[in-house]
Scaffold this motif. Structure first.
Motif, PDB file in Angstrom:
ATOM      1  N   GLU A 117      11.000  -2.668   4.056  1.00  0.00           N
ATOM      2  CA  GLU A 117      10.220  -1.857   2.974  1.00  0.00           C
ATOM      3  C   GLU A 117      11.103  -2.540   2.391  1.00  0.00           C
ATOM      4  O   GLU A 117      12.269  -3.759   2.172  1.00  0.00           O
ATOM      5  N   THR A 119      -4.068   2.391   0.176  1.00  0.00           N
ATOM      6  CA  THR A 119      -3.976   3.160  -1.084  1.00  0.00           C
ATOM      7  C   THR A 119      -3.293   4.205  -0.960  1.00  0.00           C
ATOM      8  O   THR A 119      -3.366   5.267  -1.548  1.00  0.00           O
ATOM      9  N   GLY A 150       7.657   3.228  -2.012  1.00  0.00           N
ATOM     10  CA  GLY A 150       7.563   2.183  -2.752  1.00  0.00           C
ATOM     11  C   GLY A 150       7.551   1.496  -1.201  1.00  0.00           C
ATOM     12  O   GLY A 150       6.804   2.194  -0.408  1.00  0.00           O
ATOM     13  N   PRO A 151       6.637  -0.001  -1.699  1.00  0.00           N
ATOM     14  CA  PRO A 151       5.753  -0.401  -0.023  1.00  0.00           C
ATOM     15  C   PRO A 151       7.323  -0.289   0.843  1.00  0.00           C
ATOM     16  O   PRO A 151       7.962  -0.604   0.671  1.00  0.00           O
ATOM     17  N   ALA A 158       6.454   4.442  -8.419  1.00  0.00           N
ATOM     18  CA  ALA A 158       6.263   2.646  -6.778  1.00  0.00           C
ATOM     19  C   ALA A 158       4.764   2.051  -7.522  1.00  0.00           C
ATOM     20  O   ALA A 158       4.823   0.944  -6.904  1.00  0.00           O
ATOM     21  N   GLY A 159       4.555   2.546  -8.249  1.00  0.00           N
ATOM     22  CA  GLY A 159       2.779   1.918  -8.927  1.00  0.00           C
ATOM     23  C   GLY A 159       1.988   2.396  -8.788  1.00  0.00           C
ATOM     24  O   GLY A 159       1.767   3.337  -7.930  1.00  0.00           O
ATOM     25  N   GLU A 163       3.192 -11.462  -3.742  1.00  0.00           N
ATOM     26  CA  GLU A 163       3.359 -10.907  -4.417  1.00  0.00           C
ATOM     27  C   GLU A 163       2.827 -11.441  -5.621  1.00  0.00           C
ATOM     28  O   GLU A 163       2.545 -12.786  -6.228  1.00  0.00           O
ATOM     29  N   LEU A 183      -0.297   5.584  -3.326  1.00  0.00           N
ATOM     30  CA  LEU A 183       0.015   5.867  -4.832  1.00  0.00           C
ATOM     31  C   LEU A 183      -1.530   6.457  -5.252  1.00  0.00           C
ATOM     32  O   LEU A 183      -1.438   6.488  -6.432  1.00  0.00           O
ATOM     33  N   GLY A 205       2.386  10.030  -0.243  1.00  0.00           N
ATOM     34  CA  GLY A 205       3.475   9.133   0.271  1.00  0.00           C
ATOM     35  C   GLY A 205       4.957   9.602   1.085  1.00  0.00           C
ATOM     36  O   GLY A 205       5.744   8.429   0.724  1.00  0.00           O
ATOM     37  N   GLY A 223      -1.408  -2.307  -6.374  1.00  0.00           N
ATOM     38  CA  GLY A 223      -0.809  -1.537  -7.037  1.00  0.00           C
ATOM     39  C   GLY A 223       0.278  -2.064  -8.900  1.00  0.00           C
ATOM     40  O   GLY A 223      -1.119  -3.210  -8.832  1.00  0.00           O
ATOM     41  N   ARG A 240       1.826   1.587   0.590  1.00  0.00           N
ATOM     42  CA  ARG A 240       2.726   2.195  -0.738  1.00  0.00           C
ATOM     43  C   ARG A 240       2.775   3.244  -0.230  1.00  0.00           C
ATOM     44  O   ARG A 240       2.076   4.186   0.119  1.00  0.00           O
ATOM     45  N   THR A 241       4.625   3.772  -0.719  1.00  0.00           N
ATOM     46  CA  THR A 241       4.264   5.247  -0.415  1.00  0.00           C
ATOM     47  C   THR A 241       5.440   5.806  -1.547  1.00  0.00           C
ATOM     48  O   THR A 241       5.163   4.584  -2.515  1.00  0.00           O
TER      49      THR A 241
END
Length: 314
Positions: free
Chosen positions: A66, A10, A54-55, A20-21, A313, A12, A96, A299, A50-51
């Protein structure tokens, strides 16, 4: 959200402004489905987080993927040592900006998602056991790092993984620590392969929290607070700690490898492509894969990863 964890699943939470979400409602609209996404990896993906960029997902042969505008792309091969040690766990610093990874033969690394720099912190104190999971709290360059060891030890550094700053503790019987997650700088939970949940409020000493009469091994843990813990395990069982008692939910017979919850929403994934979503109760969702799923992150787009490079996804 105050003092939330930025760990392997988690990263983010609480970053509302980042593109990023953000967290989504557990109630799906009719046109939302799980779709298969192609990846460049044939081997197993063991974790997804998530960073700020992005994921990212990590897995076999030390591969880091990535999720870009063009799909999933390989950004690292060989892991932090370059020896191709499999990566089993990932976590991020607050906001992140750094991706921490751990894996086989003592692999530990810190990847800068902005610059691509990769620092190798492998084999702390000459330990080369397999590392199963990692939880990270704090800001980039000033992180507390907690590593779940296959030998039953939890390794910790309160100085960003620097040499000579690592300590270890065996909180239980010596069974493998399968998963670890933190909700505060030094407060969190871990689970082992001997049906035990551990809790800490100082990041160094651990007490057993349960689970009494559990008859399955534990594989995933989501630590949202001292009185808000969720554990996934064998036999499709989900346990929830509310501060006074453990409550049990039975989703079926699939081994549940990972779980992420927040409030009244959650996801858990496991064997045979199984995905269950929580919205007052755990309900199975249809997926396009039969591959064993190892990790999930919620996300704006929910993502699950697993065997044979599987990524789905939602």
């Amino acid at each position: 959200m105050t003092d939330r964890r930025f760990t392997r699943r988690t990263a983010l939470k609480g970053l509302g402004a980042l593109a990023a979400g953000t967290a989504v409602s557990a109630t799906a609209s009719a046109n939302e489905t799980w779709d298969t996404i192609e990846t460049p990896l044939d081997g197993t993906l063991y974790d997804v987080v998530r960073t700020a960029d992005g994921p990212y997902a990590v897995g076999a042969a030390g591969t880091i993927l990535e999720r870009t505008a063009n799909g999933w792309e390989t950004v690292v091969q060989g892991g932090p040592t370059g020896n191709g040690n499999t990566l089993y766990g990932a976590g991020t610093t607050y906001f992140g900006e750094r991706l921490w990874v751990v894996g086989s033969s003592g692999a530990i690394g810190e990847y800068n998602v902005r610059t691509g720099n990769f620092n190798d912190y492998s084999a702390p104190n000459d330990v080369t056991n397999n590392f199963n999971d990692v939880a990270v709290t704090g800001m980039a360059d000033y992180a507390n790092v907690y590593v779940a060891g296959d030998s039953g030890k939890i390794y910790s550094s309160f100085d960003n993984g620097a040499t000579g700053t690592w300590d270890s503790v065996t909180p239980g019987s010596g069974s493998a620590i399968n998963a670890i997650d933190f909700h505060g700088s030094r407060s969190g939970h871990a689970v082992d392969g001997n049906k035990t949940v551990f809790t800490t409020d100082d990041g160094s000493t651990y007490d057993q929290l349960g689970i009494e009469n559990a008859n399955v091994n534990f594989h995933g843990v989501d630590s949202d607070g001292a009185d808000d813990v969720t554990v996934s395990g064998g036999g499709g069982v989900v346990y929830t700690w509310n501060g006074s008692e453990w409550r049990t939910a039975d989703t079926g017979d699939a081994t549940l490898r990972d779980i992420e919850t927040e409030g009244d929403a959650g996801l858990t994934v496991g064997g045979g492509g199984k995905v269950y979503r929580y919205d007052g109760q755990w309900v199975q969702e249809s997926t396009p894969t039969g591959q064993n799923l190892k990790s999930v992150v919620r996300g704006s787009t929910d993502i699950a990863v697993g065997a044979a490079g599987a990524v789905i996804e939602y």
